[in-house]
Every structure is written in structure tokens, then in C-alpha cells.
Design an enzyme around this catalytic site. Structure first.
Site, mmCIF file in Angstrom:
data_model
loop_
_atom_site.group_PDB
_atom_site.id
_atom_site.type_symbol
_atom_site.label_atom_id
_atom_site.label_comp_id
_atom_site.label_asym_id
_atom_site.label_seq_id
_atom_site.Cartn_x
_atom_site.Cartn_y
_atom_site.Cartn_z
ATOM 1 C CG ASP A 32 -2.451 1.092 1.184
ATOM 2 O OD1 ASP A 32 -3.021 0.671 1.345
ATOM 3 O OD2 ASP A 32 -1.676 2.281 1.144
ATOM 4 C CG ASN A 88 -12.203 -0.535 3.853
ATOM 5 O OD1 ASN A 88 -12.960 -1.501 4.657
ATOM 6 N ND2 ASN A 88 -10.963 -0.203 3.927
ATOM 7 C CD GLN A 95 -14.428 -0.609 -2.709
ATOM 8 O OE1 GLN A 95 -15.834 -0.842 -2.165
ATOM 9 N NE2 GLN A 95 -13.803 -1.087 -3.586
ATOM 10 C CB VAL A 97 -9.308 2.177 -4.989
ATOM 11 C CG1 VAL A 97 -9.325 1.354 -6.260
ATOM 12 C CG2 VAL A 97 -8.305 3.069 -4.380
ATOM 13 C CG HIS A 101 -8.691 -3.110 -2.434
ATOM 14 N ND1 HIS A 101 -9.285 -2.689 -2.644
ATOM 15 C CD2 HIS A 101 -8.657 -2.229 -1.180
ATOM 16 C CE1 HIS A 101 -10.287 -1.231 -2.533
ATOM 17 N NE2 HIS A 101 -9.172 -1.360 -1.424
ATOM 18 C CG HIS A 103 -6.644 -2.727 3.101
ATOM 19 N ND1 HIS A 103 -6.151 -1.840 3.010
ATOM 20 C CD2 HIS A 103 -7.698 -2.435 2.701
ATOM 21 C CE1 HIS A 103 -6.761 -0.399 1.850
ATOM 22 N NE2 HIS A 103 -7.994 -1.257 2.149
HETATM 23 P P1 AMP Z 1 -9.681 1.237 0.513
HETATM 24 O O1 AMP Z 1 -9.912 2.893 1.376
HETATM 25 O O2 AMP Z 1 -10.569 0.253 0.563
HETATM 26 O O3 AMP Z 1 -10.392 1.312 -0.723
HETATM 27 O O4 AMP Z 1 -8.244 1.131 0.199
HETATM 28 C C1 AMP Z 1 -7.343 1.636 -1.199
HETATM 29 C C2 AMP Z 1 -6.371 1.935 -0.814
HETATM 30 O O5 AMP Z 1 -5.131 1.781 -2.091
HETATM 31 C C3 AMP Z 1 -5.459 2.790 0.427
HETATM 32 O O6 AMP Z 1 -4.873 2.000 1.154
HETATM 33 C C4 AMP Z 1 -4.724 3.508 -0.666
HETATM 34 O O7 AMP Z 1 -3.820 3.972 0.125
HETATM 35 C C5 AMP Z 1 -3.622 2.747 -1.496
HETATM 36 N N1 AMP Z 1 -3.566 2.970 -2.793
HETATM 37 C C6 AMP Z 1 -4.283 4.170 -3.229
HETATM 38 N N2 AMP Z 1 -3.513 4.207 -4.567
HETATM 39 C C7 AMP Z 1 -2.623 3.470 -4.491
HETATM 40 C C8 AMP Z 1 -0.721 2.848 -5.623
HETATM 41 N N3 AMP Z 1 -1.025 3.651 -6.560
HETATM 42 N N4 AMP Z 1 -0.261 2.042 -4.859
HETATM 43 C C9 AMP Z 1 -0.465 1.518 -3.817
HETATM 44 N N5 AMP Z 1 -1.383 1.514 -3.594
HETATM 45 C C10 AMP Z 1 -2.184 2.157 -3.290
#
Ligand code: AMP
Length: 115
Positions: A32, A88, A95, A97, A101, A103
């Protein structure tokens, strides 16, 4: 490119760099960019399912595969004894993204319940 393309789609296609720690036919795992623990890895399916709530019966094996990959990554990173897996699903659950995924978090004492 699929309808729900995201930054994770770009990472899968190699269009964005990532620190990949594991990959196979069905998933990839990378660090991450904003870690909340000494180990914070995201395990994502290559198939762009937007969120867990949108997974169906056809994804049963894939979801199991992702869980096993999460445990494998934790073990590989030296945290097989204590780690947490979080998904999430939905903006109000945190969430950001919209490509499913897991974590995988470890390396410090983790409190419960999460915020
Ligand atoms: P969520 O909030 O559960 O959707 O988690 C999305 C995660 O993606 C967050 O912990 C971000 O820090 C991580 N994230 C966003 N962009 C990137 C990236 N380019 N490379 C690695 N992690 C990322």
C-alpha cells in the site's frame, strides 16, 4: 479496459508502478502506498470486481484464492503468526478504490474494533 477501470487496473496492466510482493494467474499483491502498519499489502484479483458486495457465486473460488494469497503474503513477509485481513465494501465503509482488494496488515498490535 473495463467499465470500472481504476488505478489498480493500471497497476495490473503495468501502466502504474507498484511494489509487487506476490502474483499469480488470478491475483497480484503489492505494498500500500500509504501504509497504516509496518506491513500493509493489498491483494487484488486480476478480474476487476468493483467491491465485495458485487461478487457472486461465480467468484466463490476466486474469493477463497484471495484469502489464501493474503495468508501466504503475510507468511512470506514474516508475519504469519499475527496479521489482519480487511475488506472495505462501499464508500461508507471506507472504500476509496473500486476494485476489490484485501488489506493485509501486520507488524504492530492491532486494536479491536476498527474505527
Ligand atoms: P480502500 O480505502 O479500502 O479503498 O483502500 C484503498 C487503498 O489503496 C488505500 O489504503 C490507499 O493507500 C491505497 N492506494 C491508493 N493508490 C495506490 C497506489 N497507486 N499504490 C498502492 N496503494 C495505493
Amino acid at each position: 479496459m473495463s467499465d470500472n477501470d481504476t488505478i489498480f487496473g493500471k497497476i495490473i496492466r503495468g501502466e502504474l508502478p507498484a511494489d509487487i510482493v506476490y502474483e499469480d494467474e488470478y491475483c497480484i499483491a503489492f505494498r500500500d502506498i500509504n501504509p497504516v502498519a509496518p506491513m500493509h499489502v493489498l491483494v487484488i484479483p486480476r478480474e476487476p470486481i468493483a467491491r465485495l458486495a458485487e461478487a457472486g457465486e461465480e467468484h466463490r473460488e476466486l474469493l477463497g484464492h484471495l484469502m489464501l494469497a493474503a495468508a501466504r503474503v503475510a507468511e512470506q513477509e514474516g508475519h504469519g503468526d499475527a496479521f489482519r485481513v480487511v475488506v472495505n465494501s462501499g464508500a461508507r465503509a471506507g472504500q476509496t478504490v473500486f476494485h476489490l482488494h484485501l488489506h493485509v496488515i501486520a507488524g504492530r498490535t492491532l486494536s479491536w474494533p476498527p474505527g
